[in-house]
Scaffold this motif. Sequence first.
Motif, PDB file in Angstrom:
ATOM      1  N   PHE A   1      -9.672  -2.057   4.296  1.00 11.92           N
ATOM      2  CA  PHE A   1      -9.508  -0.782   3.612  1.00 11.92           C
ATOM      3  C   PHE A   1      -8.201  -0.799   2.828  1.00 11.92           C
ATOM      4  O   PHE A   1      -7.225  -1.434   3.250  1.00 11.92           O
ATOM      5  CB  PHE A   1      -9.445   0.365   4.623  1.00 11.92           C
ATOM      6  CG  PHE A   1     -10.735   0.636   5.328  1.00 11.92           C
ATOM      7  CD1 PHE A   1     -11.870   0.962   4.613  1.00 11.92           C
ATOM      8  CD2 PHE A   1     -10.807   0.600   6.712  1.00 11.92           C
ATOM      9  CE1 PHE A   1     -13.059   1.241   5.270  1.00 11.92           C
ATOM     10  CE2 PHE A   1     -11.985   0.876   7.372  1.00 11.92           C
ATOM     11  CZ  PHE A   1     -13.124   1.197   6.655  1.00 11.92           C
ATOM     12  N   PRO A   2      -8.124  -0.074   1.731  1.00  9.87           N
ATOM     13  CA  PRO A   2      -6.832   0.047   1.031  1.00  9.87           C
ATOM     14  C   PRO A   2      -5.915   1.032   1.739  1.00  9.87           C
ATOM     15  O   PRO A   2      -6.369   2.019   2.326  1.00  9.87           O
ATOM     16  CB  PRO A   2      -7.235   0.560  -0.352  1.00  9.87           C
ATOM     17  CG  PRO A   2      -8.527   1.278  -0.126  1.00  9.87           C
ATOM     18  CD  PRO A   2      -9.233   0.542   0.978  1.00  9.87           C
ATOM     19  N   TYR A   3      -4.629   0.744   1.686  1.00  7.90           N
ATOM     20  CA  TYR A   3      -3.594   1.626   2.228  1.00  7.90           C
ATOM     21  C   TYR A   3      -2.644   2.013   1.107  1.00  7.90           C
ATOM     22  O   TYR A   3      -2.482   1.285   0.123  1.00  7.90           O
ATOM     23  CB  TYR A   3      -2.778   0.912   3.308  1.00  7.90           C
ATOM     24  CG  TYR A   3      -3.507   0.615   4.587  1.00  7.90           C
ATOM     25  CD1 TYR A   3      -3.363   1.438   5.708  1.00  7.90           C
ATOM     26  CD2 TYR A   3      -4.327  -0.503   4.710  1.00  7.90           C
ATOM     27  CE1 TYR A   3      -4.017   1.163   6.893  1.00  7.90           C
ATOM     28  CE2 TYR A   3      -4.992  -0.790   5.894  1.00  7.90           C
ATOM     29  CZ  TYR A   3      -4.827   0.052   6.989  1.00  7.90           C
ATOM     30  OH  TYR A   3      -5.481  -0.223   8.163  1.00  7.90           O
ATOM     31  N   VAL A   4      -1.988   3.153   1.267  1.00  8.74           N
ATOM     32  CA  VAL A   4      -0.870   3.514   0.411  1.00  8.74           C
ATOM     33  C   VAL A   4       0.395   2.998   1.085  1.00  8.74           C
ATOM     34  O   VAL A   4       0.648   3.290   2.251  1.00  8.74           O
ATOM     35  CB  VAL A   4      -0.768   5.035   0.219  1.00  8.74           C
ATOM     36  CG1 VAL A   4       0.512   5.388  -0.534  1.00  8.74           C
ATOM     37  CG2 VAL A   4      -1.976   5.559  -0.531  1.00  8.74           C
ATOM     38  N   GLN A   5       1.169   2.226   0.349  1.00 11.83           N
ATOM     39  CA  GLN A   5       2.420   1.691   0.880  1.00 11.83           C
ATOM     40  C   GLN A   5       3.592   2.326   0.129  1.00 11.83           C
ATOM     41  O   GLN A   5       3.641   2.322  -1.095  1.00 11.83           O
ATOM     42  CB  GLN A   5       2.483   0.174   0.719  1.00 11.83           C
ATOM     43  CG  GLN A   5       3.740  -0.452   1.316  1.00 11.83           C
ATOM     44  CD  GLN A   5       3.830  -1.934   1.024  1.00 11.83           C
ATOM     45  OE1 GLN A   5       4.136  -2.333  -0.099  1.00 11.83           O
ATOM     46  NE2 GLN A   5       3.538  -2.761   2.015  1.00 11.83           N
ATOM     47  N   VAL A   6       4.523   2.894   0.895  1.00 10.42           N
ATOM     48  CA  VAL A   6       5.757   3.435   0.336  1.00 10.42           C
ATOM     49  C   VAL A   6       6.873   2.490   0.757  1.00 10.42           C
ATOM     50  O   VAL A   6       7.150   2.330   1.938  1.00 10.42           O
ATOM     51  CB  VAL A   6       6.042   4.861   0.841  1.00 10.42           C
ATOM     52  CG1 VAL A   6       7.295   5.421   0.176  1.00 10.42           C
ATOM     53  CG2 VAL A   6       4.844   5.775   0.584  1.00 10.42           C
ATOM     54  N   THR A   7       7.500   1.854  -0.217  1.00 16.14           N
ATOM     55  CA  THR A   7       8.400   0.724   0.057  1.00 16.14           C
ATOM     56  C   THR A   7       9.806   1.187   0.442  1.00 16.14           C
ATOM     57  O   THR A   7      10.768   1.033  -0.305  1.00 16.14           O
ATOM     58  CB  THR A   7       8.466  -0.217  -1.159  1.00 16.14           C
ATOM     59  OG1 THR A   7       8.969   0.522  -2.294  1.00 16.14           O
ATOM     60  CG2 THR A   7       7.098  -0.777  -1.493  1.00 16.14           C
ATOM     61  N   TRP A   8       9.935   1.741   1.648  1.00 15.06           N
ATOM     62  CA  TRP A   8      11.226   2.215   2.136  1.00 15.06           C
ATOM     63  C   TRP A   8      12.205   1.073   2.380  1.00 15.06           C
ATOM     64  O   TRP A   8      13.397   1.302   2.606  1.00 15.06           O
ATOM     65  CB  TRP A   8      11.031   3.023   3.414  1.00 15.06           C
ATOM     66  CG  TRP A   8      10.577   4.418   3.156  1.00 15.06           C
ATOM     67  CD1 TRP A   8       9.301   4.887   3.223  1.00 15.06           C
ATOM     68  CD2 TRP A   8      11.382   5.533   2.753  1.00 15.06           C
ATOM     69  NE1 TRP A   8       9.252   6.221   2.893  1.00 15.06           N
ATOM     70  CE2 TRP A   8      10.516   6.647   2.615  1.00 15.06           C
ATOM     71  CE3 TRP A   8      12.738   5.708   2.512  1.00 15.06           C
ATOM     72  CZ2 TRP A   8      10.978   7.903   2.231  1.00 15.06           C
ATOM     73  CZ3 TRP A   8      13.193   6.968   2.138  1.00 15.06           C
ATOM     74  CH2 TRP A   8      12.324   8.046   2.001  1.00 15.06           C
ATOM     75  N   GLY A   9      11.731  -0.151   2.354  1.00 14.42           N
ATOM     76  CA  GLY A   9      12.637  -1.285   2.466  1.00 14.42           C
ATOM     77  C   GLY A   9      13.460  -1.503   1.215  1.00 14.42           C
ATOM     78  O   GLY A   9      14.388  -2.322   1.195  1.00 14.42           O
ATOM     79  N   GLU A  10      13.149  -0.768   0.147  1.00 14.00           N
ATOM     80  CA  GLU A  10      13.888  -0.837  -1.107  1.00 14.00           C
ATOM     81  C   GLU A  10      14.791   0.382  -1.239  1.00 14.00           C
ATOM     82  O   GLU A  10      14.511   1.446  -0.676  1.00 14.00           O
ATOM     83  CB  GLU A  10      12.921  -0.895  -2.292  1.00 14.00           C
ATOM     84  CG  GLU A  10      11.997  -2.093  -2.266  1.00 14.00           C
ATOM     85  CD  GLU A  10      10.995  -2.079  -3.402  1.00 14.00           C
ATOM     86  OE1 GLU A  10      10.584  -3.164  -3.840  1.00 14.00           O
ATOM     87  OE2 GLU A  10      10.617  -0.979  -3.859  1.00 14.00           O
TER      88      GLU A  10
ATOM     89  N   SER B   1       7.861  -4.745   8.452  1.00 11.39           N
ATOM     90  CA  SER B   1       8.679  -4.284   7.332  1.00 11.39           C
ATOM     91  C   SER B   1       9.129  -2.839   7.573  1.00 11.39           C
ATOM     92  O   SER B   1       8.674  -2.167   8.496  1.00 11.39           O
ATOM     93  CB  SER B   1       7.887  -4.357   6.026  1.00 11.39           C
ATOM     94  OG  SER B   1       6.901  -3.330   5.988  1.00 11.39           O
ATOM     95  N   LYS B   2      10.022  -2.375   6.723  1.00 11.17           N
ATOM     96  CA  LYS B   2      10.497  -0.998   6.794  1.00 11.17           C
ATOM     97  C   LYS B   2       9.598  -0.050   5.993  1.00 11.17           C
ATOM     98  O   LYS B   2       9.826   1.161   5.979  1.00 11.17           O
ATOM     99  CB  LYS B   2      11.928  -0.910   6.270  1.00 11.17           C
ATOM    100  CG  LYS B   2      12.945  -1.689   7.105  1.00 11.17           C
ATOM    101  CD  LYS B   2      14.343  -1.541   6.513  1.00 11.17           C
ATOM    102  CE  LYS B   2      15.369  -2.324   7.328  1.00 11.17           C
ATOM    103  NZ  LYS B   2      16.740  -2.205   6.762  1.00 11.17           N
ATOM    104  N   HIS B   3       8.598  -0.611   5.350  1.00 17.91           N
ATOM    105  CA  HIS B   3       7.728   0.201   4.513  1.00 17.91           C
ATOM    106  C   HIS B   3       6.858   1.138   5.363  1.00 17.91           C
ATOM    107  O   HIS B   3       6.530   0.827   6.509  1.00 17.91           O
ATOM    108  CB  HIS B   3       6.820  -0.679   3.656  1.00 17.91           C
ATOM    109  CG  HIS B   3       7.563  -1.671   2.799  1.00 17.91           C
ATOM    110  ND1 HIS B   3       8.827  -1.431   2.325  1.00 17.91           N
ATOM    111  CD2 HIS B   3       7.207  -2.900   2.325  1.00 17.91           C
ATOM    112  CE1 HIS B   3       9.235  -2.462   1.601  1.00 17.91           C
ATOM    113  NE2 HIS B   3       8.270  -3.370   1.586  1.00 17.91           N
TER     114      HIS B   3
END
Length: 227
Positions: free
Chosen positions: A110-119, A134-136
Amino acid sequence: MSQKRTREVARNRLAERLEVLPTSPGVYLMKDASEVIIYIGKAVNLRNRVRSYFSGSAKEHRAAMILPKHVMDIDWILTGSELEALILEANLIRKHRPRYNVLAKDDKHFPYVQVTWGEAFPRVRVVRKIEEKSKHHHFGPYTDAGSLRQALAVVREVFKVRSCDLKLPKQKIDRACLDHHIGRCDAPCVGLQTQEDYRAMIGQMEMVLEGKEDQFRKELESDMQAC
């Protein structure tokens, strides 16, 4: 009570549930004889969508052909819109992992929404696998990739999430891109938005992805009053 009689009672109860389904948007949860959730879906019109499984008109995937044999009860949760139903469906699927939601996509990821909090300045993107260490942050899985991308387009427009791949704040540029000039980004790339303000905005965006619209609205009203 015999097993045959138990199934008959369950079928009668299911028939009654189908009769009282609302015509509002929402999420439906299908259960087996053991009250285990085996499928979760969303609908603009719950009554039409759910009843289609049992009338034979919903045949777009394998689950729709299998479910009527196993479903013994149905619950539903009403939402204010199709977008809210989409978000709620994704979160419930991730929580319960229903068996036939996997079959519906032929066991694909399934697709997920990833919010890249590692950035330093997080981006929002669609991924097929969760990066566990990861921190994402991840939201989903979503069963309808098309609706997911439409929802993300709205989210990006409202919250002005950057769409570039710049390694901020290290990577410097001379001028903001087109997104800034058309009002879709506040240009942190050229220092027009601080990291603190940008990350606060991403936090508000996540409230919407989590279905916490009321909390976001209250925070927004509080900010407006402060201004």
